[in-house]
Write an enzyme that holds these catalytic residues in place. Structure first.
Site, PDB file in Angstrom:
ATOM      1  N   ARG A  89      -4.088   6.670 -12.542  1.00 47.88           N
ATOM      2  CA  ARG A  89      -4.459   5.582 -13.452  1.00 47.88           C
ATOM      3  C   ARG A  89      -5.737   4.942 -12.938  1.00 47.88           C
ATOM      4  NH1 ARG A  89       0.668   3.860 -11.343  1.00 47.88           N
ATOM      5  NH2 ARG A  89       0.396   2.629  -9.437  1.00 47.88           N
ATOM      6  N   HIS A 116      -4.628  -0.429   6.227  1.00 46.51           N
ATOM      7  CA  HIS A 116      -5.970  -0.869   5.800  1.00 46.51           C
ATOM      8  C   HIS A 116      -6.989  -0.619   6.914  1.00 46.51           C
ATOM      9  CE1 HIS A 116      -4.231  -2.400   2.213  1.00 46.51           C
ATOM     10  NE2 HIS A 116      -3.604  -3.415   2.769  1.00 46.51           N
ATOM     11  N   LEU A 141     -28.717   6.158   0.143  1.00 45.76           N
ATOM     12  CA  LEU A 141     -27.473   6.042  -0.642  1.00 45.76           C
ATOM     13  C   LEU A 141     -27.256   4.588  -1.022  1.00 45.76           C
ATOM     14  CD1 LEU A 141     -24.612   7.418  -1.438  1.00 45.76           C
ATOM     15  CD2 LEU A 141     -23.813   6.433   0.708  1.00 45.76           C
ATOM     16  N   GLU A 145      -6.407  -8.162  -9.377  1.00 46.01           N
ATOM     17  CA  GLU A 145      -4.936  -8.215  -9.354  1.00 46.01           C
ATOM     18  C   GLU A 145      -4.382  -8.201  -7.930  1.00 46.01           C
ATOM     19  OE1 GLU A 145      -6.150  -7.351 -13.264  1.00 46.01           O
ATOM     20  OE2 GLU A 145      -6.515  -5.990 -11.605  1.00 46.01           O
ATOM     21  N   ASP A 183      -6.700   4.482  -2.575  1.00 43.63           N
ATOM     22  CA  ASP A 183      -5.321   4.010  -2.690  1.00 43.63           C
ATOM     23  C   ASP A 183      -4.413   4.720  -1.673  1.00 43.63           C
ATOM     24  OD1 ASP A 183      -3.304   2.466  -3.709  1.00 43.63           O
ATOM     25  OD2 ASP A 183      -2.992   3.671  -5.515  1.00 43.63           O
ATOM     26  N   GLY A 184      -3.383   4.018  -1.256  1.00 44.42           N
ATOM     27  CA  GLY A 184      -2.359   4.633  -0.398  1.00 44.42           C
ATOM     28  C   GLY A 184      -2.334   4.135   1.044  1.00 44.42           C
ATOM     29  N   SER A 188      -9.038  -5.487  -5.958  1.00 48.06           N
ATOM     30  CA  SER A 188      -9.067  -5.776  -7.396  1.00 48.06           C
ATOM     31  C   SER A 188      -8.697  -7.235  -7.641  1.00 48.06           C
ATOM     32  CB  SER A 188      -8.071  -4.867  -8.136  1.00 48.06           C
ATOM     33  OG  SER A 188      -6.743  -5.312  -7.909  1.00 48.06           O
TER      34      SER A 188
END
Ligand code: IPE
Ligand code: IPE
Ligand code: MG
Length: 244
Positions: free
Chosen positions: A190, A33, A127, A63, A16-17, A61
């Protein structure tokens, strides 16, 4: 007694950010981005180097469709570009890519690129990178409930025999271990609809650092903090386990 640092098997990151990073630099959100992709590249390498086996990155997401169309389109284009540019590197590094989320609701060309990267990296053994794209936990759980209900309706599943394992096997993350450590950048504390079921006993690490500034040092700090945590899973401290 081994003094080796306890490394999480599965790290999940809420990246995020990006928007705030761009704003701080007087740039359009999209530039944040793009810069965020550098952090993704760095973090995949760092995770493999530290011996993490599973890395989940929350990239889009359900959303996030509510953002301006311009930003959503730019992100979709960026996902395609990344697949084209990164597939060979990921293969070389032994990274296997899997998408979690509802791929069917993504634009056709994005779906094709994602399927291609999953196929082309399928042999990676160092990985496993789970990319959460068009993902949300409630959507995932809704799909899981639908899947189980269909089996009940078809008479192949008895509701009384549904266990936590049956639910787990119906999630996008079926077959992968739960995250041990969840990191969120940008100061927000969150989950934003991320891995609600799987996070039941995860450790959390929140950092004010914005995703494009997330460095190897910051990742190492998160791992150090994880190693210092005592995970009890509802039990009391076990002296033997503590020493092992
Ligand atoms: C995270 O950065 C990337 C995505 C959600 C795709 P944001 O775009 O949410 O950045 P902020 O939170 O607005 O700074
Ligand atoms: C969470 O970030 C989703 C991703 C990182 C992909 P958001 O920026 O969308 O979350 P909120 O809106 O701040 O909760
Ligand atoms: Mg955000």
């Amino acid at each position: 007694m081994s003094e080796q640092k306890r490394i999480p098997q599965h790290v999940a990151i809420i990246m995020d950010g990006n928007g705030r990073w761009a704003q701080q630099h007087g740039l359009e959100r999209y530039a944040g981005h793009i810069q965020g992709v550098e952090s993704v590249r760095r973090t995949i390498k760092a995770a493999a180097r530290h011996g993490v086996s599973y890395l989940t990155l929350y990239a889009f997401s359900t959303e996030n469709w509510n953002r301006p169309a311009e930003e959503v389109n730019a992100l979709m284009e960026l996902f395609c570009k990344c697949v084209i540019n990164e597939t060979e590197n990921l293969k070389t590094e032994g990274v296997r890519v899997k998408i979690i989320g509802d791929k069917n609701r993504l634009p056709g060309n994005v779906q094709e690129h994602l399927t291609r990267i999953e196929e082309q990296t399928a042999q990676g053994e160092r990985l496993t990178l789970l990319l959460a794209l068009n993902y949300s936990s409630r959507d995932e759980l809704t799909h899981a409930v639908q899947q189980l209900a269909r089996k009940v309706a078809a008479g192949t599943l008895n509701p009384e025999t549904i266990t936590e394992q049956s639910v787990e096997q119906s999630l996008y993350t079926a077959g992968y271990p739960d995250p041990d450590l969840i990191i969120r950048t940008s100061g927000e504390q969150r989950l934003s609809n991320f891995l609600l079921w799987q996070a039941a006993y995860a450790e959390f690490y929140f950092t004010p650092v914005l995703w494009p500034d997330f460095s190897d040092e910051e990742f190492a700090r998160a791992l150090d903090e994880y190693a210092a945590r005592e995970r009890r899973f509802g039990r009391v401290t076990n002296r033997n386990e503590e020493r092992s």
